[in-house]
Design a protein around this motif. Structure first.
Motif, PDB file in Angstrom:
ATOM      1  N   VAL A 254       0.850  -1.192   0.000  1.00  0.00           N
ATOM      2  CA  VAL A 254       0.000   0.000   0.000  1.00  0.00           C
ATOM      3  C   VAL A 254       0.886   1.242   0.000  1.00  0.00           C
ATOM      4  N   ASP A 255       0.269   2.402  -0.222  1.00  0.00           N
ATOM      5  CA  ASP A 255       1.013   3.667  -0.294  1.00  0.00           C
ATOM      6  C   ASP A 255       0.986   4.449   1.018  1.00  0.00           C
ATOM      7  N   ASP A 256       0.343   3.902   2.041  1.00  0.00           N
ATOM      8  CA  ASP A 256       0.216   4.582   3.331  1.00  0.00           C
ATOM      9  C   ASP A 256       1.371   4.166   4.234  1.00  0.00           C
ATOM     10  N   ASP A 257       2.239   5.134   4.605  1.00  0.00           N
ATOM     11  CA  ASP A 257       3.413   4.794   5.409  1.00  0.00           C
ATOM     12  C   ASP A 257       3.077   4.513   6.873  1.00  0.00           C
ATOM     13  N   ASN A 258       1.790   4.566   7.245  1.00  0.00           N
ATOM     14  CA  ASN A 258       1.373   4.177   8.591  1.00  0.00           C
ATOM     15  C   ASN A 258       1.071   2.685   8.684  1.00  0.00           C
ATOM     16  N   GLU A 259       1.139   1.999   7.552  1.00  0.00           N
ATOM     17  CA  GLU A 259       0.847   0.571   7.518  1.00  0.00           C
ATOM     18  C   GLU A 259       2.146  -0.222   7.394  1.00  0.00           C
ATOM     19  N   LEU A 260       2.157  -1.415   7.989  1.00  0.00           N
ATOM     20  CA  LEU A 260       3.333  -2.277   7.888  1.00  0.00           C
ATOM     21  C   LEU A 260       3.508  -2.784   6.458  1.00  0.00           C
ATOM     22  N   MET A 261       2.418  -2.823   5.676  1.00  0.00           N
ATOM     23  CA  MET A 261       2.504  -3.272   4.291  1.00  0.00           C
ATOM     24  C   MET A 261       2.887  -2.152   3.333  1.00  0.00           C
ATOM     25  N   TYR A 262       3.328  -1.020   3.863  1.00  0.00           N
ATOM     26  CA  TYR A 262       3.855   0.067   3.033  1.00  0.00           C
ATOM     27  C   TYR A 262       5.081  -0.462   2.288  1.00  0.00           C
ATOM     28  N   ALA A 263       5.144  -0.157   0.996  1.00  0.00           N
ATOM     29  CA  ALA A 263       6.170  -0.752   0.146  1.00  0.00           C
ATOM     30  C   ALA A 263       7.589  -0.395   0.596  1.00  0.00           C
ATOM     31  N   ASP A 264       7.804   0.837   1.030  1.00  0.00           N
ATOM     32  CA  ASP A 264       9.151   1.288   1.399  1.00  0.00           C
ATOM     33  C   ASP A 264       9.270   1.498   2.896  1.00  0.00           C
ATOM     34  N   ASN A 265       8.689   0.591   3.662  1.00  0.00           N
ATOM     35  CA  ASN A 265       8.666   0.745   5.117  1.00  0.00           C
ATOM     36  C   ASN A 265      10.084   0.749   5.684  1.00  0.00           C
ATOM     37  N   VAL A 266      10.379   1.761   6.483  1.00  0.00           N
ATOM     38  CA  VAL A 266      11.700   1.858   7.093  1.00  0.00           C
ATOM     39  C   VAL A 266      11.625   2.013   8.606  1.00  0.00           C
ATOM     40  N   GLY A 267      10.448   2.283   9.158  1.00  0.00           N
ATOM     41  CA  GLY A 267      10.375   2.500  10.593  1.00  0.00           C
ATOM     42  C   GLY A 267       9.168   1.887  11.272  1.00  0.00           C
ATOM     43  N   GLN A 268       8.111   1.577  10.509  1.00  0.00           N
ATOM     44  CA  GLN A 268       6.907   0.993  11.092  1.00  0.00           C
ATOM     45  C   GLN A 268       7.189  -0.452  11.508  1.00  0.00           C
ATOM     46  N   THR A 269       6.917  -0.768  12.759  1.00  0.00           N
ATOM     47  CA  THR A 269       7.199  -2.124  13.252  1.00  0.00           C
ATOM     48  C   THR A 269       5.947  -2.876  13.689  1.00  0.00           C
ATOM     49  N   GLU A 270       4.791  -2.226  13.709  1.00  0.00           N
ATOM     50  CA  GLU A 270       3.551  -2.873  14.128  1.00  0.00           C
ATOM     51  C   GLU A 270       2.527  -2.829  12.997  1.00  0.00           C
ATOM     52  N   LEU A 271       1.606  -3.753  13.028  1.00  0.00           N
ATOM     53  CA  LEU A 271       0.523  -3.755  12.043  1.00  0.00           C
ATOM     54  C   LEU A 271      -0.337  -2.513  12.233  1.00  0.00           C
ATOM     55  N   GLY A 272      -0.638  -1.828  11.139  1.00  0.00           N
ATOM     56  CA  GLY A 272      -1.466  -0.642  11.184  1.00  0.00           C
ATOM     57  C   GLY A 272      -2.942  -0.970  11.049  1.00  0.00           C
ATOM     58  N   PRO A 273      -3.813   0.044  11.111  1.00  0.00           N
ATOM     59  CA  PRO A 273      -5.263  -0.202  11.033  1.00  0.00           C
ATOM     60  C   PRO A 273      -5.692  -0.831   9.718  1.00  0.00           C
ATOM     61  N   GLY A 274      -5.103  -0.400   8.626  1.00  0.00           N
ATOM     62  CA  GLY A 274      -5.440  -1.001   7.335  1.00  0.00           C
ATOM     63  C   GLY A 274      -4.951  -2.437   7.238  1.00  0.00           C
TER      64      GLY A 274
END
Length: 288
Positions: A254-274
């Motif tokens: 996904v394109d939302d950097d608040n989600e763990l499934m964000y393509a370029d995730n560099v800091g999110q470590t927990e599953l997000g709401p989406g």
């Protein structure tokens, strides 16, 4: 099913499926004493019996249709009689405003995801070559997170020296357990650049209904070796594994950097709401 029932009616009219045929020898009958004659009549009546065989065949056909029908009518019928063989608890879909996307959807229905069978465990095998020392704890934490969010149950089939990350269905069309392992870009060129891991699944299609049956996760061994030395390395390594498990059960980037499934995730470590909503929807599919 209607076609099969009509065929049963035709066979019943032609052969009498509702009765056992009583075969008698050709020739003149031998007279029996009165008492034995009465017992003989009773035995013949008993031999003819009720219409059990025909009803049994119809019941088996209906049961088969009932169990495998992937349509909404089949699902409602199973719910009506309380037949639900899912292994885990059905996770309620949260009311969130996050973003999620499915990796694949059902033919003709872009809103229905391809997912795993919730009435069967997701089997997996691990090749620990090149893994950090605490790989078992990291993997257990990620599996727990995905299992809690989907209701899917995972089955650990042990460790292996397998390295076939690309083809997990053998020549006899038999799915192998999901393979989880570590590699470098020389062995798996797709790990080149900033790719921390690769994950995905393979589906089989039956009656225009697709179900995931196997998959693989390949993690960058060099990156994991570096993260193992960092202060927050464990959290980052586990986030990568959870992200790839998200792909295995059916989520896309996904394109939302608040989600763990964000393509370029560099800091999110927990599953997000989406993430949580998408995972819950994947786990709420019917048994395949």
């Amino acid at each position: 099913m209607e076609r099969r029932l009509r065929e049963l009616d035709r066979l019943d009219e032609q052969f009498g499926l509702g009765e056992h045929q009583v075969h008698r020898p050709v020739g003149a009958p031998i007279p029996l004493p009165r008492g034995r004659r009465a017992r003989k009549v009773r035995r013949e009546r008993k031999a003819r019996g009720p219409v059990v065989p025909g009803l049994l065949i119809v019941g088996l056909i209906m049961a088969g249709v009932f169990l495998v029908n992937p349509s909404d009518s089949g699902r409602r019928l199973r719910e009506l009689v309380g037949f639900d063989g899912r292994l885990g608890e059905l996770v309620g879909v949260p009311d969130g405003d996050g973003e999620y996307a499915f990796a694949t959807t059902q033919p003709g229905d872009p809103d229905e995801p391809v997912s795993w069978n919730p009435c069967r465990p997701i089997r997996y095998v691990v090749n620990p070559a090149g893994a950090p020392d605490n790989w078992e704890d990291l993997l257990a934490g990620s599996i727990t997170a995905i299992s809690d969010a989907t209701g899917f149950q995972f089955e650990d089939t042990g460790t292996s020296d397998e390295r076939d990350f690309d083809d997990r269905i053998d020549g006899l069309n038999r799915p192998q357990p999901v393979l989880i392992g570590w590699a470098d870009e020389e062995e798996v060129p797709r790990l080149a650049g900033n790719v921390a891991g690769l994950g995905g699944s393979t589906y089989l299609e039956r009656q225009r209904h697709r179900t995931y049956v196997t998959g693989a996760i390949t993690l960058d061994s060099e990156l994991f070796a570096e993260l193992a030395e960092e202060r927050n390395g464990d959290a980052l390594m586990q986030a990568i594994i959870t992200h790839e498990l998200g792909h295995v059960v059916g989520l896309d980037h996904v394109d939302d950097d608040n989600e763990l499934m964000y393509a370029d995730n560099v800091g999110q470590t927990e599953l997000g709401p989406g993430d949580l909503e998408g995972l819950a929807r994947l786990g709420s599919v019917d048994c395949a």
